[in-house]
Structure formats: C-alpha cells, structure tokens
Enzyme design. Structure first.
Site, PDB file in Angstrom:
ATOM      1  N   CYS A  93       0.836  -1.238  -0.103  1.00 29.55           N
ATOM      2  CA  CYS A  93       0.075   0.050  -0.057  1.00 29.55           C
ATOM      3  C   CYS A  93       0.531   1.250  -0.011  1.00 29.55           C
ATOM      4  CB  CYS A  93      -0.981  -0.010   1.183  1.00 29.55           C
ATOM      5  SG  CYS A  93      -1.912   1.347   1.300  1.00 29.55           S
ATOM      6  N   CYS A 254      -6.118   5.774  -2.720  1.00 30.30           N
ATOM      7  CA  CYS A 254      -5.240   4.440  -2.996  1.00 30.30           C
ATOM      8  C   CYS A 254      -4.213   4.631  -3.722  1.00 30.30           C
ATOM      9  CB  CYS A 254      -6.411   3.572  -3.556  1.00 30.30           C
ATOM     10  SG  CYS A 254      -5.278   1.969  -4.077  1.00 30.30           S
TER      11      CYS A 254
END
Length: 316
Positions: A93, A254
C-alpha cells in the site's frame, strides 16, 4: 467494540495519507498475537476505532517466515506487515508505507531527515521511501500487465459493469503488484454517478469479465488534460478518480491505484504521453512519475504524497 483479544491493552497509532487512514501497531519484536478477527474489529467504523487498513511495524528479522527476505535484503530492517480492513493480508500500500516511514521517524525507531531514505520490506518486495520536506516519495517498483498481448493490442483486457453507469465499460488490468482494474470515463458526471455506496452490496455488485480469481481494486478515472511543469515545461497529465479497494470498500485514496491509473493513462495516450501525472482523489492529490516506458523490465514507478499522524488510541 467487538471482541479483540490480541490487541487488548495495546496502544495504536492512528494516521492517514491523503485521508486513506490506518491503525499502526508498533511491535518491533512481533510479540503481539493478532488475528484477522482482531484487525476487522478495530478497523470497523461503527463498532471499533475505524480505519481502511492495519499495519504492524515490525523488524524484518522478527517476523515469522521473513528469514529469506531478511537475508536477501539486509538493508530492509523494518517490515510493513499490512492488512486490509477485513483482516485479509495485502501485498503493498503506497499510502500506508508513507505513514509507516513517518511512524519510524516519529517513534525514534529510524530517524529520517529531509532528503534521506529508508528501505522498507513488504509482501510486494522492498521499497525505498525518501523524505522530501512534508512529502514522502516511494519507489513503487515496476508495473505489470497480467494479459499483455491483448492489453497492448486493444488497450483493454477486461469489461466491467458498474452500478450507476450504463452498459459494459472496457478496462485495463494493471498489477502494482496488487491487482487493479482501471476504467476511463468520459465526464466527471459519470464519476459522480457511479453508485459506490452499493458496490459492496451483494444486490448490486461490480461484474468483471473475466472475473479476477483473487479479487481486484477498481479505479474509475476521468482524464482532465495536461499542464506544463513550471520548472521544465514538460507535460503533466491530470485526472480525477475514485477507487473501490478490495477487502475495504470505497476509500478516499489508494496510492497503488493512482500508480495503476497513471500507467493506464500513459499506455492509452501512446507516443509522447506525459511521464508525470497529478491524480486528484477525494482525499487530496498524489503525484506519480512513470517514466517513458513504465512497463519495461527495469522500470519503476515513483509516487509522492503526504502522510499525517492524527493521534493514539489504547484498546480497552
């Protein structure tokens, strides 16, 4: 809060990167037993603290099963043991890793001065994070197309049906290294019309063809043209996007999704495409540099954005 045995009595650091928020457990020696149910409980926004993901800040040598990684990448002293909000394991991430670096610095685990870098291990490989004032730049590694022949011949390799949008939409699959499916829209009104509130509802699911066996993140993007870099005059692509994250639902940002969108926009534009992109997400803005050929074997995608620690919370 729902039952959370492993985390009872522990303190967690809460923070976000472009409003993609995380709970960070500082556990250098990997001494805390945490289950997927524990993670889902604390990440629950109604019955828990609430977060898009959970991260254990742990020394690589202390993490079970990471011995070979530690030997191969000895400079990666720290490992980002990252989980989605539902407790499922995730590879990487780009937002969480920026917050991870900030926590290393703020906790005195690995001070990072302006211009200095740290190498962090993840299930998606080792990544270098560099401090640039209030921003953090991440070497995200290479992008890959899971079905390169069709993608390069047609510009797409998947069709997607999204609640709120008419008909099937062509999409491009990109791995960063987690799976992403990128859909280009013609107008910002379409972006707003997508019924993201119902995307996790079994009555109105997103339909993919072919269906991704291990799931995928979905990015909807509207290209907004280009601007000139004030320093170099080089073109910078601009786009607005929303994302449905696997194992989480819609998130305000994101980072790997932004990288996937930049790679897709570069591929769709073709020769002369910008090497840099400004991606506008609901939580702010992320910069992505893809270079002249982000799909080359020796390529790497660079991501830049902020990270913020918002507080600490003790689990009762």
């Amino acid at each position: 809060m729902p039952h959370s045995t492993g985390l009872r009595g522990r303190e967690l650091v809460k923070g976000h990167a472009t409003l993609n928020d995380f709970l960070m457990l500082v556990d250098p020696g990997c001494e805390v037993a945490v289950s997927g149910a524990d993670i889902a409980a604390v990440c629950d926004r109604h019955g828990g603290i609430g977060a898009d993901g959970f991260v254990r800040v742990v020394r690589t040598t202390a993490l079970p099963g990471a011995g070979a990684f530690a030997a191969a990448v000895p400079e990666a002293e720290w490992f980002m043991d990252y989980y989605n909000a539902d407790g499922s394991v995730a590879e990487m991430c780009g937002n969480a890793i920026r917050l991870f670096a900030l926590v290393l610095d703020s906790e005195g685990l690995h001070p990072i001065a302006d211009g200095e870098s740290v190498t962090i291990g993840t299930r998606g490989g080792a990544h270098t994070v560099t401090r640039l004032g209030d921003l953090w730049a991440v070497d995200m590694g290479p992008a890959r197309l899971p079905r390169p022949r069709q993608a390069q011949d047609d510009g797409w390799d998947t069709t997607v049906v999204v609640p709120g949008l008419k008909g099937e939409r062509a999409a491009l699959s990109v791995e960063m290294p987690n799976s992403h499916t990128v859909v280009a829209l013609g107008e910002e009104s379409e972006l707003e019309a997508a019924a993201f509130a119902g995307l996790t509802d079994s009555a109105a699911p997103v339909v993919y063809d072919p269906s991704p066996q291990a799931g995928t993140n979905l990015e909807l993007v509207v290209p907004l043209g280009e601007e000139a870099d004030p320093a170099t005059g080089a073109p910078i692509g601009i786009a607005r996007m929303r994302v449905l994250k696997r194992g989480v639902g819609e998130t305000l940002s994101c980072a790997t999704g932004c990288c996937a969108v930049a790679v897709a926009l570069h591929a769709w534009t073709g020769p002369g495409a910008p090497e840099d992109y400004r991606l506008l997400v609901p939580g702010g803005e992320i910069g992505v540099h893809v270079g002249d050929d982000p799909l080359a074997e020796d390529s790497t995608v660079l991501l830049t954005g902020p990270a913020t620690i918002t507080g600490r919370v003790a689990i009762a």
